[in-house]
Scaffold this motif. Structure first.
Motif, PDB file in Angstrom:
ATOM      1  N   GLY A 130       0.827  -1.195   0.000  1.00 15.13           N
ATOM      2  CA  GLY A 130       0.000   0.000   0.000  1.00 15.13           C
ATOM      3  C   GLY A 130       0.864   1.248   0.000  1.00 15.13           C
ATOM      4  O   GLY A 130       2.022   1.230  -0.420  1.00 15.13           O
ATOM      5  N   ILE A 131       0.283   2.338   0.479  1.00 15.81           N
ATOM      6  CA  ILE A 131       0.933   3.642   0.416  1.00 15.81           C
ATOM      7  C   ILE A 131       1.005   4.234   1.819  1.00 15.81           C
ATOM      8  O   ILE A 131       0.031   4.202   2.575  1.00 15.81           O
ATOM      9  CB  ILE A 131       0.161   4.598  -0.519  1.00 15.81           C
ATOM     10  CG1 ILE A 131       0.132   4.026  -1.942  1.00 15.81           C
ATOM     11  CG2 ILE A 131       0.780   5.981  -0.532  1.00 15.81           C
ATOM     12  CD1 ILE A 131      -0.744   4.806  -2.885  1.00 15.81           C
ATOM     13  N   HIS A 132       2.178   4.777   2.141  1.00 14.74           N
ATOM     14  CA  HIS A 132       2.390   5.492   3.399  1.00 14.74           C
ATOM     15  C   HIS A 132       2.773   6.924   3.055  1.00 14.74           C
ATOM     16  O   HIS A 132       3.718   7.156   2.291  1.00 14.74           O
ATOM     17  CB  HIS A 132       3.500   4.829   4.218  1.00 14.74           C
ATOM     18  CG  HIS A 132       3.959   5.647   5.391  1.00 14.74           C
ATOM     19  ND1 HIS A 132       3.467   5.461   6.661  1.00 14.74           N
ATOM     20  CD2 HIS A 132       4.864   6.664   5.483  1.00 14.74           C
ATOM     21  CE1 HIS A 132       4.050   6.321   7.490  1.00 14.74           C
ATOM     22  NE2 HIS A 132       4.914   7.055   6.795  1.00 14.74           N
ATOM     23  N   VAL A 133       2.036   7.891   3.602  1.00 17.13           N
ATOM     24  CA  VAL A 133       2.277   9.300   3.320  1.00 17.13           C
ATOM     25  C   VAL A 133       2.366  10.049   4.638  1.00 17.13           C
ATOM     26  O   VAL A 133       1.525   9.874   5.518  1.00 17.13           O
ATOM     27  CB  VAL A 133       1.158   9.913   2.443  1.00 17.13           C
ATOM     28  CG1 VAL A 133       1.381  11.404   2.263  1.00 17.13           C
ATOM     29  CG2 VAL A 133       1.121   9.229   1.087  1.00 17.13           C
ATOM     30  N   LEU A 134       3.397  10.876   4.767  1.00 22.19           N
ATOM     31  CA  LEU A 134       3.551  11.755   5.931  1.00 22.19           C
ATOM     32  C   LEU A 134       3.316  13.185   5.467  1.00 22.19           C
ATOM     33  O   LEU A 134       3.997  13.671   4.556  1.00 22.19           O
ATOM     34  CB  LEU A 134       4.946  11.608   6.543  1.00 22.19           C
ATOM     35  CG  LEU A 134       5.218  12.441   7.798  1.00 22.19           C
ATOM     36  CD1 LEU A 134       4.277  12.048   8.928  1.00 22.19           C
ATOM     37  CD2 LEU A 134       6.669  12.280   8.243  1.00 22.19           C
ATOM     38  N   ILE A 135       2.342  13.839   6.091  1.00 26.11           N
ATOM     39  CA  ILE A 135       1.895  15.171   5.668  1.00 26.11           C
ATOM     40  C   ILE A 135       2.231  16.193   6.749  1.00 26.11           C
ATOM     41  O   ILE A 135       1.983  15.944   7.939  1.00 26.11           O
ATOM     42  CB  ILE A 135       0.381  15.172   5.384  1.00 26.11           C
ATOM     43  CG1 ILE A 135       0.078  14.232   4.205  1.00 26.11           C
ATOM     44  CG2 ILE A 135      -0.131  16.566   5.101  1.00 26.11           C
ATOM     45  CD1 ILE A 135      -1.392  14.046   3.955  1.00 26.11           C
ATOM     46  N   ASP A 136       2.766  17.313   6.329  1.00 25.12           N
ATOM     47  CA  ASP A 136       3.055  18.417   7.243  1.00 25.12           C
ATOM     48  C   ASP A 136       2.000  19.502   7.042  1.00 25.12           C
ATOM     49  O   ASP A 136       1.711  19.900   5.903  1.00 25.12           O
ATOM     50  CB  ASP A 136       4.449  18.986   6.983  1.00 25.12           C
ATOM     51  CG  ASP A 136       4.796  20.103   7.946  1.00 25.12           C
ATOM     52  OD1 ASP A 136       5.112  19.805   9.107  1.00 25.12           O
ATOM     53  OD2 ASP A 136       4.747  21.276   7.520  1.00 25.12           O
ATOM     54  N   VAL A 137       1.415  19.963   8.147  1.00 26.70           N
ATOM     55  CA  VAL A 137       0.395  21.009   8.110  1.00 26.70           C
ATOM     56  C   VAL A 137       1.061  22.350   8.391  1.00 26.70           C
ATOM     57  O   VAL A 137       1.798  22.496   9.376  1.00 26.70           O
ATOM     58  CB  VAL A 137      -0.716  20.738   9.144  1.00 26.70           C
ATOM     59  CG1 VAL A 137      -1.775  21.825   9.087  1.00 26.70           C
ATOM     60  CG2 VAL A 137      -1.352  19.372   8.897  1.00 26.70           C
ATOM     61  N   ASP A 138       0.818  23.307   7.530  1.00 24.75           N
ATOM     62  CA  ASP A 138       1.422  24.633   7.672  1.00 24.75           C
ATOM     63  C   ASP A 138       0.680  25.406   8.768  1.00 24.75           C
ATOM     64  O   ASP A 138      -0.290  26.116   8.511  1.00 24.75           O
ATOM     65  CB  ASP A 138       1.347  25.377   6.338  1.00 24.75           C
ATOM     66  CG  ASP A 138       2.187  26.650   6.338  1.00 24.75           C
ATOM     67  OD1 ASP A 138       2.638  27.048   7.429  1.00 24.75           O
ATOM     68  OD2 ASP A 138       2.380  27.239   5.258  1.00 24.75           O
ATOM     69  N   MET A 139       1.140  25.258  10.004  1.00 19.93           N
ATOM     70  CA  MET A 139       0.494  25.915  11.136  1.00 19.93           C
ATOM     71  C   MET A 139       0.641  27.437  11.069  1.00 19.93           C
ATOM     72  O   MET A 139      -0.249  28.175  11.496  1.00 19.93           O
ATOM     73  CB  MET A 139       1.094  25.399  12.445  1.00 19.93           C
ATOM     74  CG  MET A 139       0.840  23.929  12.700  1.00 19.93           C
ATOM     75  SD  MET A 139      -0.926  23.595  12.845  1.00 19.93           S
ATOM     76  CE  MET A 139      -0.876  21.900  13.410  1.00 19.93           C
ATOM     77  N   GLU A 140       1.776  27.910  10.541  1.00 24.06           N
ATOM     78  CA  GLU A 140       1.979  29.350  10.443  1.00 24.06           C
ATOM     79  C   GLU A 140       0.931  29.977   9.529  1.00 24.06           C
ATOM     80  O   GLU A 140       0.441  31.088   9.786  1.00 24.06           O
ATOM     81  CB  GLU A 140       3.385  29.654   9.920  1.00 24.06           C
ATOM     82  CG  GLU A 140       4.513  29.332  10.899  1.00 24.06           C
ATOM     83  CD  GLU A 140       4.752  27.834  11.049  1.00 24.06           C
ATOM     84  OE1 GLU A 140       4.338  27.076  10.141  1.00 24.06           O
ATOM     85  OE2 GLU A 140       5.343  27.420  12.062  1.00 24.06           O
ATOM     86  N   ALA A 141       0.589  29.264   8.449  1.00 26.28           N
ATOM     87  CA  ALA A 141      -0.444  29.786   7.547  1.00 26.28           C
ATOM     88  C   ALA A 141      -1.802  29.831   8.229  1.00 26.28           C
ATOM     89  O   ALA A 141      -2.603  30.737   7.975  1.00 26.28           O
ATOM     90  CB  ALA A 141      -0.519  28.916   6.288  1.00 26.28           C
TER      91      ALA A 141
END
Length: 551
Positions: A130-141
C-alpha cells in the motif's frame, strides 16, 4: 493423575475450542477483490449489483463471488489479479464518479465462521502492501489566516461602532489600529477588548499617532493550530473514505504532522490528487420566483443558477453568495430544542455573521440552501486509454427555511435523521482544508513485497516453533511433549485473541510472536530443571513435581 475439578477441565476445553475456532480464519487464502462503495450522490443497492453483474458479463470477466456487505458496500471476488485489474478499469468508467472502487484482498472464510464473527486479523501496510504518506500542516499559515480574519473583524466592528480610524493594518504577527486622538483610541481599545477577549491589546503613542497593537494570545494560537490540525485530519479522512480503501489509517503524529496509510492502495498519483483536492461550501438563497422548468429548457432568470440536489432534483438558486465555508468556524450536530428534530449548529466569524444577519433579516420565511463544491479527478476512456481529468461538482446538500433573523450562530433543520445531521456537520467542518498541507514523505509498498514479508514471517514462526519443540522433546522427553502441547495452544490462543480484537498484524508483530514462542517455554524449563534436581536428591517423581510449601 488429573486431580483438578471437572469445571476447570471443562473451562480449559472450552477455551481451547474457542481459540481454535477464532484462529481458524487465518488459515484461509485471500482472494483479489474490489469493494464498490457509494457516495453522497448514489447508494449501493440491489440494482447496482445487477448492473455490475451485467457489465462484467458483457466484458467476459468472470468473478468468483459478488457479495453485498453489511456496511452497504459491494464486494467482488476474483480468481486472479488480472481479472481484478480489468474489472477496476471497466467499472471505473461505466459507473462513473458516483461510486468508488477500491482494490483489496478478501479472505475466503466460510459463512458459518463469519456468522460467528470469526474473521482473520488485519494485515498492516508492510504485509499487505500500500501507500504510506507523511503530511506536514502549515500551522503558520493557519495563524496567519486567523490574523487576517481578525483584521477584517476589527475593521467591521469599528465601522459599526462609528469609531473612525486612520488605518487598520496587519504588521507581522500583530494588528495595528491607528487613531488621530487619544480619546478615540481609548474608546476603540475598550470596544475591541470587550468583543475579542482572545486578543492581547497594548496602547502606544508614536510621534502624534495613537496606536492599538492587537496580537493573538498564546492560548488562542494553540487552539487555532489544534483546530487546523483536527479539521485537516477530518477533511483528509473524508477524502480518503471517498477512495473506498479498506482499513485506512489517518492519525496525528507530533504537533503538526498527519500520517496516512492506505493498505492495498497502489496508485500514489491518484492519492496525491485526492488529498490536495479543493472543496468549499456556499450559502445561497433559493429563487422561489423563477421557474425550474424554464431553467431546464435553457431560460435561466437573471441572477440565478440551476443546481442539483443529492437526489438529482433540479433547484434554482440565487447567484449571490451569502457566506462561504471559509467563514465557518465550527459546526456540530444536535437537536432543535423546540421540535426535537435533528439539526446542525453552525458558527460563523464576525464578517460572515454580520452578512448572514443582514441577509436573513431581509428574507425571513424564505428557503436558503447549502451548496457543496468539490474539484475531484474523473476517469474516462479515450481511444481505448484511461484519461483522468479534474472536474468541478456542485450539489445542494441541504435546503431549509429562514424562520427568523440570525447572525454568527444559527442552526439548520429539515434533516431526515441524526446521522444526516452528523454527516452535514462533518461536511461543514471538513469542506476545505483549514491550512495548507505538504507531503514530506511518501513510501509505496508493492503487494509482492508484502507477500514476501508474510511468507518469511510465517517461515520464521514455523522454524522457531519447530526448533523449540524439537529441543523440548529430545531433552525433556515426556515432560517436553506436554510443554510442546502447551506451546501450541499458547500460539493458537495468541492468534485467536488478535483475530477476535481485529488487531492489525505487522512485521514487528510477527517478531513479537516469534519471541513469545521462545519465551513461553521459559517457565517449563525452570520447572523441569527443578524436578530433575529433586529427583537427583532421591525423591519420587510425584513428590519432585509437587510444589514445595512455604514454611
Amino acid at each position: 493423575m488429573n486431580r483438578y475439578p471437572l469445571w476447570k477441565n471443562l473451562l480449559l476445553l472450552a477455551v481451547v475450542v474457542i481459540g481454535l475456532i477464532y484462529a481458524l480464519p487465518n488459515l484461509f487464502s485471500q482472494d483479489p477483490a474490489m469493494e464498490i462503495s457509494g457516495t453522497r450522490r448514489a447508494e449501493v443497492t440491489a440494482d447496482t449489483r445487477t448492473r455490475v453483474e451485467e457489465i462484467l458479463r458483457g466484458a467476459g470477466i468472470g468473478s468468483k463471488a459478488i457479495e453485498h456487505s453489511a456496511n452497504n458496500r459491494l464486494l467482488l471476488r476474483f480468481n486472479d489479479s488480472e481479472s481484478q485489474l480489468r474489472a477496476r478499469d471497466l467499472l471505473e468508467v461505466e459507473l462513473g464518479s458516483d461510486y468508488s472502487q477500491a482494490l483489496t484482498l478478501s479472505t475466503d472464510v466460510p459463512g458459518w465462521l463469519r456468522g460467528m464473527g470469526a474473521l482473520p486479523m488485519y494485515l498492516g501496510l508492510d504485509l499487505r502492501g500500500g501507500i504510506h504518506v507523511l503530511i506536514d500542516v502549515d500551522m503558520e499559515a493557519a495563524v496567519e489566516k486567523a490574523l487576517e480574519r481578525y483584521t477584517d473583524d476589527i475593521r467591521s466592528l469599528l465601522r459599526t461602532e462609528k469609531l473612525r480610524y486612520t488605518r487598520v493594518a496587519q504588521e507581522g504577527e500583530r494588528i495595528v489600529v491607528q487613531y488621530s486622538s487619544a480619546a478615540l483610541r481609548d474608546k476603540a481599545y475598550d470596544v475591541i477588548g470587550n468583543e475579542f477577549r482572545e486578543l492581547v491589546l497594548e496602547s502606544a503613542d508614536l510621534e502624534g499617532d495613537f496606536l492599538i497593537h492587537a496580537a493573538i494570545s498564546r492560548a488562542e494560537q494553540a487552539q487555532i493550530r489544534k483546530f487546523a490540525l483536527d479539521q485537516n485530519i477530518t477533511t483528509l479522512r473524508n477524502r480518503v473514505n471517498a477512495l473506498g480503501v479498506a482499513e485506512p489509517i489517518i492519525q496525528q503524529q507530533g504537533e503538526r504532522r498527519i500520517v496516512v496509510q492506505l493498505p492495498g492502495a497502489q496508485d500514489p498519483a491518484k492519492l496525491k490528487e485526492m488529498l490536495g483536492a479543493t472543496a468549499t461550501l456556499e450559502y445561497r438563497l433559493e429563487d422561489t420566483e423563477g421557474s425550474v422548468d424554464a431553467a431546464l429548457a435553457g431560460k435561466l432568470p437573471v441572477g440565478s443558477k440551476l443546481y442539483r440536489t443529492r437526489e438529482g432534483q433540479p433547484i434554482l438558486l440565487k447567484k449571490r453568495v451569502i457566506v462561504t465555508g471559509n467563514q465557518i468556524t465550527d459546526a456540530a450536530s444536535g437537536f432543535d430544542q423546540t421540535t426535537g428534530q435533528p439539526a446542525v449548529i453552525v458558527n460563523l466569524d464576525s464578517a460572515g455573521g454580520s452578512r448572514m444577519r443582514r441577509v436573513t433579516t431581509e428574507n425571513v420565511n424564505k428557503p436558503m440552501a447549502v451548496v457543496f463544491i468539490e474539484t475531484r479527478p474523473e476517469t474516462t476512456m479515450v481511444d481505448g486509454e484511461r484519461v483522468t481529468r479534474k472536474v468541478q461538482v456542485e450539489e445542494v446538500i441541504s435546503v431549509a427555511s429562514i424562520r427568523e433573523p440570525f447572525g454568527r450562530r444559527f442552526q439548520t433543520t429539515g434533516l431526515d435523521s441524526p446521522q444526516e445531521a452528523h454527516d452535514l456537520a462533518l461536511l461543514l467542518r471538513a469542506g476545505a482544508l483549514a491550512a495548507p498541507i505538504d507531503i514530506v514523505e511518501e513510501r509505496t509498498i508493492g503487494p509482492s513485497l508484502g507477500q514476501d514479508n508474510i511468507d518469511q514471517g510465517f517461515r520464521s514462526v514455523v522454524i522457531g516453533l519447530a526448533l523449540v519443540m524439537l529441543f523440548m522433546a529430545v531433552y525433556y522427553r515426556a515432560f517436553g511433549l506436554v510443554a510442546n502441547m502447551a506451546l501450541l495452544l499458547n500460539l493458537v490462543l495468541i492468534v485467536a485473541i488478535l483475530s477476535m480484537l481485529q488487531a492489525t498484524l505487522t512485521l514487528p508483530g510477527i517478531a513479537g510472536i516469534v519471541l513469545t514462542v521462545g519465551m513461553a517455554v521459559d517457565a517449563n524449563v525452570l520447572i523441569f530443571e527443578r524436578i530433575r534436581e529433586e529427583k537427583a536428591a532421591k525423591k519420587a517423581q510425584r513428590l519432585a513435581a509437587r510444589k514445595r510449601r512455604s514454611r
